[in-house]
Design a protein around this motif. Sequence first.
Motif, mmCIF file in Angstrom:
data_model
loop_
_atom_site.group_PDB
_atom_site.id
_atom_site.type_symbol
_atom_site.label_atom_id
_atom_site.label_comp_id
_atom_site.label_asym_id
_atom_site.label_seq_id
_atom_site.Cartn_x
_atom_site.Cartn_y
_atom_site.Cartn_z
ATOM 1 N N LEU A 1 0.832 -1.205 0.000
ATOM 2 C CA LEU A 1 0.000 0.000 0.000
ATOM 3 C C LEU A 1 0.866 1.253 0.000
ATOM 4 N N GLY A 2 1.987 1.194 0.717
ATOM 5 C CA GLY A 2 2.882 2.351 0.761
ATOM 6 C C GLY A 2 3.501 2.674 -0.573
ATOM 7 N N VAL A 3 4.001 1.654 -1.292
ATOM 8 C CA VAL A 3 4.639 1.920 -2.584
ATOM 9 C C VAL A 3 3.612 2.325 -3.633
ATOM 10 N N ARG A 4 2.345 2.048 -3.389
ATOM 11 C CA ARG A 4 1.283 2.509 -4.278
ATOM 12 C C ARG A 4 0.796 3.911 -3.908
ATOM 13 N N GLY A 5 1.396 4.505 -2.872
ATOM 14 C CA GLY A 5 1.038 5.870 -2.488
ATOM 15 C C GLY A 5 -0.291 5.980 -1.779
ATOM 16 N N LEU A 6 -0.727 4.900 -1.108
ATOM 17 C CA LEU A 6 -2.065 4.890 -0.512
ATOM 18 C C LEU A 6 -2.060 5.099 0.994
ATOM 19 N N LEU A 7 -0.891 5.260 1.601
ATOM 20 C CA LEU A 7 -0.812 5.513 3.038
ATOM 21 C C LEU A 7 -0.640 7.005 3.306
ATOM 22 N N GLY A 8 -1.105 7.426 4.466
ATOM 23 C CA GLY A 8 -0.959 8.823 4.857
ATOM 24 C C GLY A 8 -2.268 9.491 5.194
ATOM 25 N N GLY A 9 -3.386 8.838 4.907
ATOM 26 C CA GLY A 9 -4.701 9.388 5.221
ATOM 27 C C GLY A 9 -5.663 8.263 5.493
#
Length: 325
Positions: free
Chosen positions: A266-274
């Motif tokens: 999920l992180g490498v897909r840019g989906l973490l942070g919110g």
Amino acid sequence: MQASPQVTVLGECVADLLAEQDDGEAGLTLRMLPGGGPANTAVGLARLGTPSRLLARVSGDLFGRRIRAHLLSSGVDLSDAVAAREPSTLAIADIDPEGQAAYTFHARGTADWQWTGAELAAAGVGRSACVHSGSLALTLDPGGAAVEDFLAAARDRATVSIDPNIRTSLVDAEHYRRRLPGWCALADILRLSEDDLRELRPSSELGAACADLHRAGARLVVVTRGADGAVVSLDGARATIPGVAVDVVDTVGAGDSFTSGLLHRLGVRGLLGGRLDGATLDDVADACRYAARVAALTCSVAGPNPPWAHQVDAVMDDVDSLAAP
């Protein structure tokens, strides 16, 4: 894919003691392996290439020193870990012929459960895009309430992931059931095993249980099912993820490795942070397929020993080559 953002993992690091040799009257030989669900997850993330920061209370005893060395050698950031005076928690694993582990814990007064609000406030969320916690550190007093408060504050800046990792040999199942609605209200991601779900919702079928967890607040629910793979539910839309065939040595740490694979992908897909903004069912299903391979590789070796990124990549290359026309 982009570089994976930092993930902070909050929770225990346990000395897992596995029987290596039983000579009957001559005695039982135990092999100590660094473990504990959150620590295993932090190691798994670091080995996959995600900057991994562990907030743990690491004892200075013999076991704690070995655990610290293991974490550092895997690339885990311990700069905000607490050097604890209390002893390490011990978990004696009894492995059955199918590789399943049952645990006996020696946990009274040990380092992992003594968190204070001041210790966690001093550490903070930092630059992490995700905070993952769960297992016994979220459950046991006196530190459990401080861990919950930390997760609540982290929601302002990070995705929150929780793994209940139920241990009824140490904590009554009803205690987990009472705490579960509050954890769902904190969690964007709830990863739990099929066995956990049976303990929490003994009379519910899987779809109804997922619906209850969504209503309580969890946006993404992932139920891992061992060799049968996983079921992923995003806002009620569900997909089934097949298992990955492997020669099982034991299943110790498999769920933790699945979580590390899920968060990494999920992180490498840019989906973490919110709040998982923009995530689709296809996105999270892809992350779970990757996580299933990470978990399978962990099952192929003894103890909680998650794979490195190149090992997962090799497995995925093999699968892709078999699928090619």
